[in-house]
Design an enzyme around this catalytic site. Structure first.
Site, PDB file in Angstrom:
ATOM      1  CG  ASP A 118     -21.487 -13.612  24.677  1.00  0.00           C
ATOM      2  OD1 ASP A 118     -21.631 -14.784  24.253  1.00  0.00           O
ATOM      3  OD2 ASP A 118     -20.393 -13.194  25.102  1.00  0.00           O
TER       4      ASP A 118
ATOM      5  CD  GLU B 273     -16.876 -17.700  22.934  1.00  0.00           C
ATOM      6  OE1 GLU B 273     -15.803 -18.265  22.721  1.00  0.00           O
ATOM      7  OE2 GLU B 273     -17.183 -16.621  22.369  1.00  0.00           O
TER       8      GLU B 273
HETATM    9  N1  BES Z   1     -16.701 -18.536  17.746  1.00  0.00           N
HETATM   10  C1  BES Z   1     -15.480 -18.020  18.240  1.00  0.00           C
HETATM   11  C2  BES Z   1     -14.389 -19.053  18.339  1.00  0.00           C
HETATM   12  C3  BES Z   1     -13.856 -19.590  17.043  1.00  0.00           C
HETATM   13  C4  BES Z   1     -13.515 -18.759  16.009  1.00  0.00           C
HETATM   14  C5  BES Z   1     -13.651 -20.939  16.919  1.00  0.00           C
HETATM   15  C6  BES Z   1     -13.016 -19.267  14.854  1.00  0.00           C
HETATM   16  C7  BES Z   1     -13.134 -21.455  15.767  1.00  0.00           C
HETATM   17  C8  BES Z   1     -12.810 -20.618  14.718  1.00  0.00           C
HETATM   18  C9  BES Z   1     -15.729 -17.432  19.612  1.00  0.00           C
HETATM   19  O1  BES Z   1     -16.925 -16.730  19.712  1.00  0.00           O
HETATM   20  C10 BES Z   1     -14.651 -16.436  19.908  1.00  0.00           C
HETATM   21  O2  BES Z   1     -14.588 -15.438  19.251  1.00  0.00           O
HETATM   22  N2  BES Z   1     -13.858 -16.704  20.937  1.00  0.00           N
HETATM   23  C11 BES Z   1     -12.938 -15.777  21.418  1.00  0.00           C
HETATM   24  C12 BES Z   1     -12.553 -16.212  22.794  1.00  0.00           C
HETATM   25  C13 BES Z   1     -12.007 -15.157  23.679  1.00  0.00           C
HETATM   26  C14 BES Z   1     -12.874 -13.938  23.788  1.00  0.00           C
HETATM   27  C15 BES Z   1     -11.718 -15.709  25.039  1.00  0.00           C
HETATM   28  C16 BES Z   1     -11.725 -15.724  20.498  1.00  0.00           C
HETATM   29  O3  BES Z   1     -11.345 -16.744  19.906  1.00  0.00           O
HETATM   30  O4  BES Z   1     -11.175 -14.636  20.359  1.00  0.00           O
HETATM   31 MN    MN Z   2     -18.445 -17.751  18.939  1.00  0.00          MN
HETATM   32 MN    MN Z   3     -16.593 -14.752  18.789  1.00  0.00          MN
END
Ligand code: BES
Ligand code: MN
Ligand code: MN
Length: 460
Positions: free
Chosen positions: A86, A150
């Protein structure tokens, strides 16, 4: 043929396939894209089937999970590769140079929503496995778990893990869904922040009012919301919620020292985002603020009149979305409760407030002292020709904590992307070179993990 030759010789096809996946607008947040979620899942399931995996699509209460396994390496470790298909909503559309779901190459980069987060990075593993299969049977048992929620906090994945715990059993979990430290610094990430996300609703009067007839006498919901927001942090950048910092793990001297050695420059960092200053919590460096300290940020705010020109009204209602990034020692549910209790105590007279919890995620810090992390270090070194750095990440992958607690396996985060890829922003991209190196790293990593399993057996 060496793996490198294989990956180079088949790159064009790897890119075509990624483009096909990127053309599917799998936006999990918006129900209008539901059919695309199914199509993306089918695409991945189909591809993994052609690679000789036993693959299927599992329905959940939300978007489907793709699960696939190829268990042909008896005695060797089992590697579970997690990723997400997603993507974040593409808005604002007018800021994209080319449309978000029409992948385009410009100056060596693939531009599309999801290019780096996470379709490009997850698909690098699919192609990594494919490259490795040209050399014979895989050196490890491989399971893929690719989810579609995610970006909305993985609300159904924990239940899925519980229901499928024995099937998902693995010796190590590999995830590529973040950013390496810098273009020439290959990275193993050993920490992620958690998250607590709330919405604050403020009501003053029973409608928007004439700002002349009522102004000065009636409560203004926006002004009151602004007061609440400014009271949430002090002038040292510290969050004022009582108990907010309780239990936080201190940075070790070793970590402070390690991070201080990383090639980081504040002016360059500020310049890369067009900012003139880097306000933050007093007493911490930028990297410490990003990786080891919690935050509180307003993500969106509304109320009153937002259209063209002027309209003389006092807002009856106003609202804000607030995210708090959390660090080890903090619990998302507790933090959500604390802010829900605190905001009413700082709201000005005349404000009716409601604080609604949206979602959360646990922070994680990963122990680096294991054979799988060392294997990842060797794979990165072989591909990038540099000793990898160990850093934490500021973002969140909510399911990682559950991987540890439910599947009880170590997690290895090897990130192929860069912050400069602009994940979640308009014109998200992934460098062609990073995609290719990602494929190669994935293949090299699976080989190294096989060797790590071998030496574990030899020494047993
Ligand atoms: N890939 C990211 C997480 C991430 C970003 C890890 C930068 C390490 C460095 C993931 O897809 C993401 O965006 N996660 C969200 C989680 C939330 C929607 C619960 C985030 O971090 O905002
Ligand atoms: Mn991600
Ligand atoms: Mn993300």
């Amino acid at each position: 043929m060496t793996l490198k030759d294989v990956v180079e010789g088949t790159y064009a096809q790897a890119q075509d396939e990624l483009f096909e996946l990127l053309r599917i607008a799998s936006v999990s947040a918006d129900p209008a894209y539901k059919p695309e979620m199914q199509r993306a899942a089918e695409y991945l399931e189909g591809k993994l089937s052609t690679l000789g995996f036993t693959a299927r699509i599992d329905a959940t209460a939300g978007h489907p999970v793709v699960y696939a396994e190829r268990l042909q390496a008896p005695g060797a470790p089992t590697v579970l590769i997690y990723g997400h298909y997603d993507v974040q909503p593409p808005a604002p559309l007018d800021k994209w140079q080319t449309p978000p779901f029409e992948p385009t190459i410009r100056e060596g980069r693939i531009y599309a929503r999801g290019a780096t987060d996470d379709k490009g990075q997850a698909y690098a593993h699919v192609r990594g496995v494919e490259a490795l299969l040209t050399q014979g049977e895989l050196p490890v048992n491989v399971k893929f778990l690719l989810e579609g929620e995610e970006e909305i906090g993985s609300p159904n994945l924990e239940a899925y893990l519980e229901a499928h715990a024995s099937e998902l059993k693995a010796d190590v979990i590999v995830i590529s869904d973040g950013s390496r430290f810098a273009p020439d610094v290959p990275t193993v990430t050993y920490g992620l922040r958690g998250l607590s996300y709330v919405e604050v609703h403020v009501t003053g009067a029973n409608r928007d009012l004439h700002s002349g007839s009522y102004g000065g006498a009636a409560p203004n919901a926006i002004n009151m919301l602004a007061q609440i927001i400014t009271r949430l942090k002090d002038d040292q950048g510290r969050i004022t919620i009582p108990g907010f910092y309780d239990g936080i793990e201190d940075l070790t001297d070793e970590e402070r020292h390690m991070w201080a050695q990383l090639p980081h420059d504040d002016a360059e960092f500020a310049g890369s985002i067009g900012a003139s200053a880097l306000p933050g919590e007093a007493g911490y460096t930028t990297l410490e603020r990003l990786w080891a300290r919690p935050t509180l940020d307003v993500n969106g705010i509304w109320g009153g009149y937002q259209g063209k020109g002027s309209k003389t009204v006092i807002a009856g209602q106003a609202g804000a979305k607030i995210s708090m990034r959390l660090v080890p020692g903090q619990d998302p549910e507790r933090i959500t409760r604390l802010i829900q209790e605190y905001i009413p105590t700082i709201a000005p007279e005349g404000a009716q407030v409601e604080v609604v919890g949206l979602h959360g995620g646990q922070p994680v810090k990963i122990d680096l002292d294991n054979a799988y992390v060392r294997a990842a270090g060797r794979a990165l070194e072989a591909v990038y020709g540099k000793t990898p750095s160990f850093t934490r990440g500021g973002g969140s992958i909510p399911i990682v904590a559950a991987f540890r607690s439910l599947l009880k396996a170590p997690v290895v985060l090897v990130d192929f992307g860069l912050n400069a890829d602009a994940p979640h922003s308009p014109n998200e991209s992934f460098a062609v070179e990073d995609y290719r190196n990602g494929i190669l790293t994935s293949a090299a990593l699976l080989q190294e993990l096989g060797r790590a399993g071998q030496s574990a057996q030899d020494s047993a």
